[in-house]
Design an enzyme around this catalytic site. Sequence first.
Site, mmCIF file in Angstrom:
data_model
loop_
_atom_site.group_PDB
_atom_site.id
_atom_site.type_symbol
_atom_site.label_atom_id
_atom_site.label_comp_id
_atom_site.label_asym_id
_atom_site.label_seq_id
_atom_site.Cartn_x
_atom_site.Cartn_y
_atom_site.Cartn_z
ATOM 1 N N LEU A 117 0.826 -1.205 0.000
ATOM 2 C CA LEU A 117 0.000 0.000 0.000
ATOM 3 C C LEU A 117 0.862 1.257 0.000
ATOM 4 C CD1 LEU A 117 -2.279 -1.538 2.725
ATOM 5 C CD2 LEU A 117 -2.980 -1.177 0.344
ATOM 6 N N PRO A 118 0.281 2.403 -0.414
ATOM 7 C CA PRO A 118 1.095 3.606 -0.613
ATOM 8 C C PRO A 118 1.652 4.272 0.644
ATOM 9 C CG PRO A 118 -0.962 3.716 -1.882
ATOM 10 C CD PRO A 118 -1.088 2.570 -0.928
ATOM 11 N N ASN A 123 -3.081 4.376 4.675
ATOM 12 C CA ASN A 123 -3.665 3.269 3.913
ATOM 13 C C ASN A 123 -3.519 1.949 4.666
ATOM 14 O OD1 ASN A 123 -2.147 5.036 1.382
ATOM 15 N ND2 ASN A 123 -4.349 4.752 1.328
ATOM 16 N N THR A 133 5.943 0.785 2.422
ATOM 17 C CA THR A 133 6.970 1.561 3.124
ATOM 18 C C THR A 133 6.260 2.589 3.984
ATOM 19 O OG1 THR A 133 8.561 1.270 1.333
ATOM 20 C CG2 THR A 133 8.971 3.064 2.876
ATOM 21 N N LYS A 166 14.610 0.082 5.101
ATOM 22 C CA LYS A 166 14.098 0.643 3.841
ATOM 23 C C LYS A 166 14.214 2.159 3.828
ATOM 24 C CE LYS A 166 11.957 1.262 -0.038
ATOM 25 N NZ LYS A 166 10.597 0.875 -0.372
ATOM 26 N N LYS A 172 7.538 11.188 0.123
ATOM 27 C CA LYS A 172 6.914 10.556 1.296
ATOM 28 C C LYS A 172 7.955 9.797 2.116
ATOM 29 C CE LYS A 172 5.762 6.515 1.473
ATOM 30 N NZ LYS A 172 5.366 5.119 1.311
#
Length: 317
Positions: free
Chosen positions: A84-85, A89, A115, A190, A265
Amino acid sequence: MNALNSRLCAPVSSRSMASKTQVGFVGLGNMGSPMAKNLLKHGYPVIATDVFPESCKELQELGAQILDSPAEVADKADRIITMLPSSPNVIEVYTGPNGILKKVKKGSLLIDSSTIDPAVSKEMALAAEKMGAVFMDAPVSGGVGAASSGKLTFMVGGVEEEFTAAKELLSCMGANVVYCGQVGTGQAAKICNNMLLAIGMIGTAETMNLGIRLGLDPKLLTKILNMSSGRCWSSDTYNPVPGVMEGVPSANNYQGGFGTTLMAKDLGLAQNTATNTKTPILLGSLAHQIFRMMCARGYAGKDFSSVFQFLREEEGQ
């Protein structure tokens, strides 16, 4: 002993037979769709859903069962992957009114490859634990190309005893599956990787732009960089200058790839975690501002390597 632990303790032959049971997949975007396709290629029946029904059509044609909500997926599958973004979310998909945790089965393995903020991963793990399920964060590196070819790198955080079960699925979609530690450490790895990626891409774009203005041919400069100490992934694999390399976003007007919005983001996540841990990230913070500025200047939908184009336009003003 829960279902997952009993599966881990089972003989290899019976576990491999059990492994072909249904796998849930939530989030069929640029990354999720090719990841789910690779599960299908490896013989796993996939039950999927996405907030945008049109994203499900191709996977459905390949044999996946499409359902209307994450809760319905959780009702039918005891191993679920989400892609998911952003953090909101993930919170909605897991804890919302039609979320996974509304119908999750005890012993289910929930793997989130989004992420997001490591703190949100920890929250989701606690919420899943209360329902008798196991949550692991497993964000990826490699982009759409690696997602399609099954060569992603997964950075996994969670209960170490469940890593083998998670790796069985993730290995169908990635070439590297690395255990990082407790829940949230996958996200930490990440975020650190993407901060370095952003800094490296800006540095490559600035270097290429300077070399071109000094009269160097961009292909020649790239060749020299890639046989010298300045070599990096952004110069030798994902070059930001149009015409230097084929099969990358810069060769296609910066379409596809990893969007500038998503990079902004991820840098925001790096900024937040750096603030919380009182860690100086001078270049990371500057990179965050550059990509935020790009989003405001019409680059939001383009690949993050379009920072080269952005720098070229800035110098013309």
